[in-house]
Design an enzyme around this catalytic site. Structure first.
Site, mmCIF file in Angstrom:
data_model
loop_
_atom_site.group_PDB
_atom_site.id
_atom_site.type_symbol
_atom_site.label_atom_id
_atom_site.label_comp_id
_atom_site.label_asym_id
_atom_site.label_seq_id
_atom_site.Cartn_x
_atom_site.Cartn_y
_atom_site.Cartn_z
ATOM 1 N N GLU A 117 -52.326 -15.666 -25.811
ATOM 2 C CA GLU A 117 -53.194 -14.956 -26.743
ATOM 3 C C GLU A 117 -52.430 -14.541 -27.996
ATOM 4 O O GLU A 117 -51.231 -14.266 -27.951
ATOM 5 C CB GLU A 117 -53.805 -13.727 -26.062
ATOM 6 C CG GLU A 117 -54.783 -14.105 -24.955
ATOM 7 C CD GLU A 117 -55.499 -12.924 -24.334
ATOM 8 O OE1 GLU A 117 -56.648 -13.101 -23.903
ATOM 9 O OE2 GLU A 117 -54.906 -11.824 -24.267
ATOM 10 N N CYS A 165 -44.756 -13.336 -18.941
ATOM 11 C CA CYS A 165 -43.507 -12.637 -19.267
ATOM 12 C C CYS A 165 -42.617 -12.621 -18.038
ATOM 13 O O CYS A 165 -43.081 -12.352 -16.927
ATOM 14 C CB CYS A 165 -43.792 -11.203 -19.725
ATOM 15 S SG CYS A 165 -42.305 -10.342 -20.318
ATOM 16 N N CYS A 190 -42.401 -5.083 -16.748
ATOM 17 C CA CYS A 190 -42.697 -3.718 -17.173
ATOM 18 C C CYS A 190 -44.005 -3.282 -16.520
ATOM 19 O O CYS A 190 -45.023 -3.972 -16.620
ATOM 20 C CB CYS A 190 -42.793 -3.649 -18.685
ATOM 21 S SG CYS A 190 -41.256 -4.111 -19.527
ATOM 22 N N CYS A 228 -47.617 -2.863 -18.435
ATOM 23 C CA CYS A 228 -48.040 -3.946 -19.317
ATOM 24 C C CYS A 228 -48.863 -4.977 -18.546
ATOM 25 O O CYS A 228 -48.415 -5.507 -17.526
ATOM 26 C CB CYS A 228 -46.816 -4.610 -19.943
ATOM 27 S SG CYS A 228 -47.227 -6.008 -21.020
ATOM 28 N N GLY A 236 -44.736 -12.107 -23.647
ATOM 29 C CA GLY A 236 -43.374 -12.583 -23.462
ATOM 30 C C GLY A 236 -42.309 -11.707 -24.091
ATOM 31 O O GLY A 236 -42.584 -10.855 -24.948
ATOM 32 N N GLU A 237 -41.067 -11.932 -23.644
ATOM 33 C CA GLU A 237 -39.877 -11.297 -24.213
ATOM 34 C C GLU A 237 -39.211 -12.313 -25.129
ATOM 35 O O GLU A 237 -38.599 -13.283 -24.664
ATOM 36 C CB GLU A 237 -38.925 -10.869 -23.088
ATOM 37 C CG GLU A 237 -37.508 -10.519 -23.520
ATOM 38 C CD GLU A 237 -37.426 -9.466 -24.627
ATOM 39 O OE1 GLU A 237 -36.925 -9.803 -25.714
ATOM 40 O OE2 GLU A 237 -37.871 -8.329 -24.391
ATOM 41 N N SER A 246 -39.973 -7.647 -31.352
ATOM 42 C CA SER A 246 -39.980 -6.552 -30.388
ATOM 43 C C SER A 246 -39.328 -7.012 -29.095
ATOM 44 O O SER A 246 -39.686 -8.055 -28.544
ATOM 45 C CB SER A 246 -41.415 -6.102 -30.120
ATOM 46 O OG SER A 246 -41.451 -5.094 -29.126
ATOM 47 N N SER A 279 -38.700 -1.615 -27.153
ATOM 48 C CA SER A 279 -39.595 -0.949 -26.200
ATOM 49 C C SER A 279 -38.777 0.023 -25.358
ATOM 50 O O SER A 279 -38.149 -0.383 -24.376
ATOM 51 C CB SER A 279 -40.282 -1.991 -25.313
ATOM 52 O OG SER A 279 -41.098 -2.837 -26.083
ATOM 53 N N LEU A 280 -38.789 1.278 -25.722
ATOM 54 C CA LEU A 280 -37.951 2.274 -25.060
ATOM 55 C C LEU A 280 -38.689 2.940 -23.901
ATOM 56 O O LEU A 280 -38.275 2.850 -22.745
ATOM 57 C CB LEU A 280 -37.488 3.315 -26.081
ATOM 58 C CG LEU A 280 -36.422 4.303 -25.617
ATOM 59 C CD1 LEU A 280 -35.172 3.594 -25.136
ATOM 60 C CD2 LEU A 280 -36.085 5.281 -26.741
ATOM 61 N N HIS A 281 -39.733 3.700 -24.196
ATOM 62 C CA HIS A 281 -40.698 4.224 -23.213
ATOM 63 C C HIS A 281 -40.174 5.300 -22.263
ATOM 64 O O HIS A 281 -40.951 5.829 -21.463
ATOM 65 C CB HIS A 281 -41.304 3.086 -22.381
ATOM 66 C CG HIS A 281 -41.857 1.978 -23.213
ATOM 67 N ND1 HIS A 281 -42.801 2.175 -24.197
ATOM 68 C CD2 HIS A 281 -41.582 0.640 -23.227
ATOM 69 C CE1 HIS A 281 -43.094 1.013 -24.773
ATOM 70 N NE2 HIS A 281 -42.367 0.078 -24.216
ATOM 71 N N ASN A 327 -52.973 1.681 -23.094
ATOM 72 C CA ASN A 327 -54.240 0.956 -23.022
ATOM 73 C C ASN A 327 -54.440 0.442 -21.604
ATOM 74 O O ASN A 327 -53.647 -0.369 -21.116
ATOM 75 C CB ASN A 327 -54.229 -0.213 -24.013
ATOM 76 C CG ASN A 327 -54.108 0.266 -25.445
ATOM 77 O OD1 ASN A 327 -54.959 0.994 -25.932
ATOM 78 N ND2 ASN A 327 -53.029 -0.119 -26.111
ATOM 79 N N CYS A 339 -52.315 -3.093 -27.615
ATOM 80 C CA CYS A 339 -50.942 -3.231 -27.137
ATOM 81 C C CYS A 339 -50.891 -3.143 -25.612
ATOM 82 O O CYS A 339 -51.416 -2.210 -25.011
ATOM 83 C CB CYS A 339 -50.077 -2.138 -27.751
ATOM 84 S SG CYS A 339 -48.352 -2.219 -27.272
#
Length: 368
Positions: A96, A116, A120, A123, A170-171, A202, A224-226, A301, A344
């Site tokens: 996508e 991916c 995570c 996600c 993906g990473e 990212s 992407s820390l989070h 989300n 996201c």
């Protein structure tokens, strides 16, 4: 089966590769720039329409080359103007991409892998599992295709797409070489001619690849820390177990070293009761001390079968205020395209999962 040789997809070639391709055809290297301008400036994929090429060269190109884009399977517009496409990249897999229009910019969010390879937990893409990396043509082809679908004017400066972000499926740093070649084309004046400030990669924190990227392209970096500590981040972003926060932040400082005005954008998804307390905000300030940083708070989300909930607006605002009072530039990202699952963390695509992660997750959900 056909014995016809495979044709070279010219979208797989950056300028250096394109010059080598034409040299092998017995042509001058400058033909690369001519063809790239036809493809990327004018949106032409018919070699017969490339009128400044000789007839013999056009015939040779038809025999040995092609310009093949991903195929649109679904085109979904959102009520807020966001647009999402499902793109078929092979017989069993689709990815996508999302276009987000704003008054001062148009941002295209593209994918770099089918699924991916990371896991995570917050996600949706990660829960679908992983099949393979995308090739250069499948990555840059998203930008070419979006330009066409959005209406490519003759003047490239007026394109609707002003920014490209590797924030789709993906990473990107685990698909390093194809991603770098795609960035080559985004920045090349013979292709899209974008500013490196308008291309953002990212990453979840693949530390060695951050250092490699710095050597070839200093595009904008988002991380992407989070979480503000290793224990929580190990759970939310499992790659942290290999590259913990301290190592990651040192790599971020190296990435912007020598550029005093540049900052790394840290992404932080807001999860109710998980990472959104004032204590978390103060811990975040502590670990980011000395790191040229700005913070992007992302309301979570939801997606099917997740156990997480989005933090309340009150908690998000309180978290933001703590960071801003300490002079950390902080923005709460506006949720766009959530009515079409284009926000996201919601991108899912259609993936033949080689990891069996999605199968195992479904089995866990079905357990009493």
């Amino acid at each position: 089966m056909s014995d016809a040789p495979l044709k070279t997809n010219l979208l797989d070639l950056n300028k250096q590769d394109m010059e080598a391709f034409f040299t092998q055809l017995g042509e001058k290297a400058f033909r690369a720039s001519q063809v790239m301008k036809w493809i990327y400036h004018h949106g032409v994929d018919d070699f017969d329409a490339m009128l400044n090429l000789s007839k013999s060269l056009r015939t040779s190109l038809k025999e040995s080359a092609e310009i093949r884009l991903p195929e649109v399977v679904v085109d979904q517009p959102s009520q807020d103007g966001t647009r999402k496409w499902l793109l078929r990249v092979d017989s069993v897999n689709s990815v996508e991409m999302v276009f987000i229009p704003e008054t001062d910019r148009g941002t295209l969010c593209i994918s770099s892998q089918v699924g991916c390879s990371l896991n995570c937990t917050f996600c949706s893409t990660a829960q679908q599992g992983f099949n393979r990396n995308l090739g250069v043509a499948e990555i840059i082809g998203q930008v070419v295709l979006a330009n066409r679908l959005l209406g490519l004017p003759e003047n490239p400066a007026k394109r609707k797409i002003t920014n490209v972000v590797f924030m789709g499926m993906g990473e990107p740093l685990l698909n390093f070489d194809p991603v770098v070649k795609a960035i080559d084309l985004m920045l090349d004046d013979m292709a899209f001619g974008m500013s490196k400030r308008r291309v953002t990669l990212s990453t979840s924190g693949v530390v060695p690849a951050i250092d490699r990227l710095r050597e070839v392209h200093d595009v904008s970096l988002a991380v992407s820390l989070h979480a503000p500590d290793d224990k929580l981040r190990d759970e939310l972003v499992p790659i942290n177990q290999k590259y913990p926060i301290a190592e990651l932040l040192e790599a971020c400082k190296r990435y912007v070293e020598g550029h005093p005005r540049r900052r790394v954008t840290f992404e932080y998804v807001m999860l109710e009761g998980i990472n959104d307390t004032p204590a978390h905000a103060r811990a975040l300030l502590k670990i980011l001390r000395g790191v040229p940083a700005k913070m992007n708070l992302i309301p979570f989300n939801p997606f099917p079968n997740t156990s997480y909930q989005c933090s309340s607006q009150e908690r998000i605002d309180r978290f933001r205020d703590i960071l801003m009072k300490a002079n950390l530039i902080t923005v709460t990202r506006k949720t766009r395209g959530d009515d079409i699952d284009a926000a996201c963390g919601q991108l899912a695509g259609k993936i033949t999962d080689r990891t069996r992660r999605s199968e195992r997750a479904a089995a866990v959900i079905q357990m009493p």
